[in-house]
Write a protein that holds these residues in place. Structure first.
Motif, short mmCIF file in Angstrom:
data_model
loop_
_atom_site.label_atom_id
_atom_site.label_comp_id
_atom_site.label_asym_id
_atom_site.label_seq_id
_atom_site.Cartn_x
_atom_site.Cartn_y
_atom_site.Cartn_z
N THR A 363 9.64 -4.72 -6.75
CA THR A 363 8.47 -5.56 -7.08
C THR A 363 8.71 -7.01 -6.68
OG1 THR A 363 8.33 -4.11 -9.04
CG2 THR A 363 6.69 -5.84 -8.84
N TYR A 364 9.05 -7.22 -5.42
CA TYR A 364 9.16 -8.57 -4.86
C TYR A 364 7.83 -8.93 -4.19
CZ TYR A 364 14.35 -8.66 -5.14
OH TYR A 364 15.66 -8.67 -5.54
N SER A 365 7.01 -9.70 -4.88
CA SER A 365 5.71 -10.12 -4.33
C SER A 365 5.90 -11.41 -3.53
CB SER A 365 4.70 -10.33 -5.46
OG SER A 365 3.43 -10.66 -4.97
N LEU A 366 6.64 -11.33 -2.43
CA LEU A 366 7.22 -12.51 -1.82
C LEU A 366 6.21 -13.45 -1.17
CD1 LEU A 366 10.36 -10.68 -0.53
CD2 LEU A 366 10.38 -12.61 -2.12
N TRP A 367 5.11 -12.94 -0.63
CA TRP A 367 4.10 -13.83 -0.05
C TRP A 367 3.59 -14.82 -1.10
CZ3 TRP A 367 -1.29 -14.64 -0.63
CH2 TRP A 367 -1.93 -15.26 0.43
N ASP A 368 3.64 -14.39 -2.35
CA ASP A 368 3.20 -15.23 -3.45
C ASP A 368 4.36 -16.00 -4.07
OD1 ASP A 368 0.44 -13.85 -3.63
OD2 ASP A 368 1.84 -12.19 -3.91
N THR A 369 5.43 -15.28 -4.41
CA THR A 369 6.42 -15.82 -5.35
C THR A 369 7.45 -16.73 -4.72
OG1 THR A 369 7.73 -13.79 -5.09
CG2 THR A 369 6.16 -13.87 -6.92
N TYR A 370 7.56 -16.75 -3.38
CA TYR A 370 8.52 -17.69 -2.78
C TYR A 370 8.13 -19.13 -3.08
CZ TYR A 370 5.63 -19.38 1.17
OH TYR A 370 4.67 -19.99 1.94
N ARG A 371 6.87 -19.37 -3.38
CA ARG A 371 6.35 -20.73 -3.51
C ARG A 371 6.81 -21.42 -4.79
NH1 ARG A 371 1.80 -20.25 0.25
NH2 ARG A 371 1.61 -18.04 0.76
N ALA A 372 6.70 -20.74 -5.94
CA ALA A 372 7.05 -21.38 -7.22
C ALA A 372 7.87 -20.49 -8.13
CB ALA A 372 5.79 -21.83 -7.96
N LEU A 373 7.63 -19.16 -8.09
CA LEU A 373 8.35 -18.27 -9.01
C LEU A 373 9.84 -18.30 -8.75
CD1 LEU A 373 9.58 -15.16 -9.46
CD2 LEU A 373 8.27 -16.22 -11.29
N HIS A 374 10.24 -18.07 -7.50
CA HIS A 374 11.68 -18.08 -7.20
C HIS A 374 12.31 -19.46 -7.42
CE1 HIS A 374 12.39 -13.94 -5.94
NE2 HIS A 374 11.17 -13.96 -5.44
N PRO A 375 11.65 -20.55 -7.01
CA PRO A 375 12.21 -21.86 -7.33
C PRO A 375 12.34 -22.12 -8.83
CG PRO A 375 10.65 -22.07 -5.54
CD PRO A 375 10.54 -20.65 -6.04
N LEU A 376 11.39 -21.61 -9.64
CA LEU A 376 11.50 -21.79 -11.08
C LEU A 376 12.73 -21.07 -11.62
CD1 LEU A 376 10.33 -22.81 -13.76
CD2 LEU A 376 9.01 -20.70 -13.89
N LEU A 377 12.96 -19.84 -11.15
CA LEU A 377 14.15 -19.11 -11.60
C LEU A 377 15.43 -19.80 -11.14
CD1 LEU A 377 12.99 -15.42 -11.01
CD2 LEU A 377 12.87 -16.79 -13.11
N THR A 378 15.42 -20.36 -9.94
CA THR A 378 16.60 -21.08 -9.47
C THR A 378 16.91 -22.26 -10.37
OG1 THR A 378 16.03 -20.45 -7.20
CG2 THR A 378 17.64 -22.21 -7.46
N LEU A 379 15.87 -22.88 -10.92
CA LEU A 379 16.07 -24.03 -11.80
C LEU A 379 16.50 -23.61 -13.20
CD1 LEU A 379 15.77 -27.14 -12.15
CD2 LEU A 379 13.41 -26.69 -12.93
N ILE A 380 15.81 -22.64 -13.81
CA ILE A 380 16.06 -22.34 -15.22
C ILE A 380 16.95 -21.13 -15.44
CG2 ILE A 380 13.84 -23.36 -15.87
CD1 ILE A 380 12.83 -20.47 -16.37
N ALA A 381 17.15 -20.31 -14.40
CA ALA A 381 17.94 -19.08 -14.56
C ALA A 381 18.79 -18.86 -13.30
CB ALA A 381 17.04 -17.89 -14.84
N PRO A 382 19.71 -19.76 -12.98
CA PRO A 382 20.47 -19.61 -11.74
C PRO A 382 21.29 -18.33 -11.66
CG PRO A 382 21.38 -21.36 -13.12
CD PRO A 382 20.07 -20.97 -13.72
N TRP A 668 3.36 -21.78 -11.17
CA TRP A 668 2.71 -23.04 -10.77
C TRP A 668 2.41 -23.88 -12.00
CZ3 TRP A 668 -1.28 -26.23 -11.65
CH2 TRP A 668 -1.59 -27.19 -10.68
N PHE A 669 1.88 -23.24 -13.04
CA PHE A 669 1.54 -23.98 -14.25
C PHE A 669 2.81 -24.53 -14.91
CE2 PHE A 669 0.95 -24.43 -18.79
CZ PHE A 669 -0.22 -25.18 -18.86
N VAL A 670 3.85 -23.75 -14.99
CA VAL A 670 5.07 -24.22 -15.64
C VAL A 670 5.59 -25.48 -14.93
CG1 VAL A 670 7.48 -23.68 -16.16
CG2 VAL A 670 5.71 -21.95 -16.52
N PHE A 671 5.73 -25.41 -13.62
CA PHE A 671 6.21 -26.58 -12.88
C PHE A 671 5.27 -27.77 -13.09
CE2 PHE A 671 9.02 -24.16 -9.81
CZ PHE A 671 10.16 -24.92 -10.04
#
Length: 774
Positions: A363-382, A668-671
């Motif tokens: 369930t990698y929705s990458l066209w969508d999630t590369y933008r903010a979801l993955h960066p959010l996890l990199t910040l809060i859940a490395p 997007w909202f979280v950021f």
């Protein structure tokens, strides 16, 4: 509903100081705010309310329908009746699948068909009341008198059904799936259910819905053995009495209890993508008792650190709920898909095993999630990001298609365009996540340069893109978006190539990442279809989706000319120069947000949440509000971001303006509520917007805390007058990831009036393509 929310916002966003905004409540003391799991379950959010763990394999949730776009997740809040409870769901997607093994607690005569939403009494559907959902737990009272409760471990779903006195039965429907009907081609190619010697019911099914050929295995155990079991094969044919096994395509079983109300009936079901032994191992490892309440408590405890990653004060009660819910939705996917022994189905059709301590995901929705979801996890859940990156590297190397696109349960769906699996890898590498990036490089290189490599529609026209510098609109559909998205993937891949010492490939990719220019007509300042002879589509209309009358042959991907014009994320200064400089670019952004919110009749419902022609309900230009900062007009970014946070998200089932897309809309909202956003994740920088709360505490890994302060922040103070970082003045309109992850205090001085001087100097503007305009 789609149209009303699509055109919800039609007025100008730039003069925000004059706009009517709700005044926030007084700041509150720090406390945990419970998420509302029903946000997004109405409208076009496509979320589900059931029980799951952070990134868990099992998503045990009620299903209300399967035949409408609104029910891509299986659930729609206003449907009014429940079919039953299935074990796998997609969160926020625009295409449906999953819903494996529906469990239906029932009373009275056995009914094998679901009935209709309009007349649930014609089937096994049940109206309901007293519905409640919280992280890791769900309950509902069905009108047949059964109280249903759900909870989970990572790989097992737990049900507790409390029947009224008397007889009852439980239906297992293995034929249940998304968008199927009796006259459909067979979407289930192979299925099996059987009762094993110890009473465990096991089985499998292979489904050809979205992820073509995915196979799921299950092992289901009961706290009370039924008095008898009846199996049903294709066409609901009842199997001979005493049958312990059935095969076919559309299978069901009924578990009969003469005294169902004697005591609650517990069901626990383990899943595997590998085999029945893997599903049984899930039960052995994660379901060693029959204490439902203990499992629920454990699920609640698993969610607490995930939801405590961000705590806020201030704002309104609804805004705090939206923040916690967004944080919840941002940690549902990607989903675990390796067994307890580490085995998982690879996209090469082989069974692989992860190293000890590793995990495989789906369930990698990458066209969508590369933008903010993955960066959010990199910040809060490395640590989670490290696990995901290791998995993406393995699966990239194993996939016949190379970089991941939209993999689901061991199958590459190839959905959307580009090969955006390279972006989270490049982003993680740029932000210091250690991994064996070189192991993925041969597959990435093949996708980038071998134009005979296998394709699934997502990378059509790569040869023309390489030779001509763009994908011609008369050769391939979605050509304008393809050209720009391929260019972004080249940008990300060039970073990976440079990091592993492939300098020649890095240079070639970096140069090719400038191909976006070839579909931006600088004479009119718009992304425009271009034909193989070099000519542009004329007469051009940026409202339209393409030059061809056929709706499937569009020149843009879920966008039109307006939205595609601002698709560029990695070379913003190049785009500004190409369109005539700062003043013209700023004016073009103003025009985007102030244009009439009209769309052609053939526009897909994904283009929603319009402010002018900006579409917040879909991903292509969700970074566009932050582009003002690149021309020194950071105050306009602040105004627009605050407006979007307030108007595009509500504490309501219809509370997400478009598909949540596996957490992207939520991320997007979280950021943005925190006050910054990763316009280009690979740049490893965040552009400031307008924080929504007075204070936020963010866990950024290794016990570090990032504190974001905006004292006195109110609904009528959307503008940033000044910023300090760890007590020192900060004049830039951006900050580096490397700074934030060290922890510290970022303090915003908010104002009711804009400060045009903030971030105005070229040296204070965000970096793009490794440079600033200074």
């Amino acid at each position: 509903m789609i149209l009303s929310r699509r055109h919800l916002l039609g007025s100008s966003a730039i003069g925000l100081a004059a706009a009517a905004l709700p005044r926030s409540a007084a700041a509150t003391s720090p406390r945990r705010t419970a998420p509302n799991l029903f946000i997004g379950t109405g409208g076009t959010g496509h979320t589900y309310p059931g029980a799951t763990l952070p990134f868990g394999m099992v998503q045990l949730s009620p299903d209300t329908g399967v035949e409408r776009w609104e029910t891509c997740s299986g659930y729609y809040h206003s449907d009014g009746s429940i079919l039953g409870f299935s074990h796998t769901h997609l969160s926020g997607t625009g295409i449906g699948d999953m819903l494996d093994l529906l469990v239906v607690p029932a009373r009275g005569p056995v009914v094998l068909q679901p009935g209709t939403r309009e007349k649930p009494e014609t089937g096994y559907r049940q109206r309901y009341q007293d519905e409640h959902a919280e992280p890791g737990y769900y309950h509902v009272a069905l009108d047949n008198g059964v109280r249903a409760e759900l909870t989970v471990t990572e790989r097992t779903g737990w049900h507790r059904y409390t029947f009224p006195a008397g007889a009852g039965h439980i239906l297992l429907d293995l034929s249940h799936l998304v968008l199927d009907s009796s006259d459909s081609p067979p979407l289930i190619a192979d299925a099996l259910m059987e009762v094993e010697a110890d009473g465990t019911i096991t089985g499998r099914r292979q489904v050809f819905r979205w992820a073509k050929g995915r196979t799921i295995f299950f092992a289901l155990q009961l706290s009370r053995q039924p008095d008898r079991i009846t199996f049903y094969g294709d066409d609901d044919a009842e199997q001979p009495a005493g049958s312990r096994r059935v095969t076919g395509r559309r299978l069901k079983a009924v578990l009969h209890y003469a005294d169902a109300g004697k005591a609650p009936i517990l069901v626990r079901c383990g899943l595997s993508g590998v085999d029945v032994a893997g599903a049984r191992a899930s039960l052995v490892t994660e379901a060693r008792h029959w204490d439902f309440d203990r499992t629920r408590r454990d699920a609640t405890a698993r969610w607490q650190p995930a939801l405590d990653a961000i705590k806020v004060e201030g704002g309104t009660a609804d805004q705090r709920t939206i923040l916690s819910t967004s944080l919840y939705h941002a940690q549902l996917a990607p989903t675990l898909f390796s067994d307890v022994d580490g085995r998982y189905p690879g996209m090469d059709g082989q069974i692989h095993s992860v190293p000890k301590g590793g995990a495989a995901y789906s369930t990698y929705s990458l066209w969508d999630t590369y933008r903010a979801l993955h960066p959010l996890l990199t910040l809060i859940a490395p640590d989670r990001t490290k696990s995901l990156v290791d998995d993406m590297i393995r699966q990239t190397a194993q996939s016949p298609y190379g970089p991941l696109v939209w993999p689901l349960q061991g199958k590459e769906t190839g959905t959307m365009i580009g090969w955006h699996g390279v972006v989270p890898l490049a982003e993680a590498q740029a932000k210091g996540i250690e991994a064996d990036y070189a192991a993925a490089w041969p597959a990435i290189r093949r996708r980038s340069f071998d134009f005979t490599a296998p394709d699934k529609d997502n990378s059509k026209g790569r040869d023309l893109y390489d030779r001509m510098g763009y994908v011609p609109a008369d050769k391939w559909f979605e050509s304008v978006s393809r050209t720009q998205e391929y260019a972004y993937d080249d940008w990300a891949s060039s970073h990976l190539a440079a990091a592993i010492g492939e300098k020649g490939d890095a240079a070639r990719l970096r140069e090719r990442s400038g191909n976006w220019r070839n579909v931006i007509d600088s004479s009119i300042g718009f992304a425009r279809p271009r034909f193989a002879d070099g000519s542009w589509w004329t007469p051009y209309d940026p409202i339209q989706l393409g030059h061809m009358p056929k709706p499937w042959w569009r020149d843009y991907t879920e966008a039109n000319g307006w939205q595609a014009t601002f698709l560029n994320q990695h070379d913003v200064y190049g785009l500004i120069w190409h369109m005539g400089g700062d003043a013209k670019f700023e004016a073009k952004l103003d025009a985007l947000f102030n244009a009439p919110s009209t769309l052609p009749d053939n526009a897909p419902p994904d283009i929603s949440g319009l402010v002018g022609q900006y579409a917040h309900g879909n991903e292509p230009d969700q970074h566009a509000p932050y582009l003002y900062a690149y021309v020194g007009a950071a105050w306009k970014t602040q105004a627009m971001v605050r407006r979007l946070c307030v108007e595009m998200y509500r504490n309501d089932p219809d509370g997400i303006i478009g598909n949540d897309d596996c957490g992207q809309m939520s991320a997007w909202f979280v950021f943005s509520a925190l006050g910054f956003y990763p316009v280009d994740p690979v740049e490893a920088a965040y552009v400031f917007g307008s924080p929504l709360f007075e204070r936020a505490e963010v866990t950024v890994g290794n016990g570090r805390k990032l504190v974001i302060e905006a004292p006195g922040n109110r609904a009528d103070t959307p503008y940033v007058a000044a910023v300090t970082w760890n007590g020192k003045p900060w004049t830039k309109s951006w900050i580096a990831h490397a700074d934030l992850v060290k922890g510290g205090t970022l303090r915003f001085t908010m104002s009711a009036k804009p400060n045009p001087a903030f971030g105005r100097a070229p040296a204070d503007r965000p970096p793009s393509n490794g440079r600033t305009p200074a």
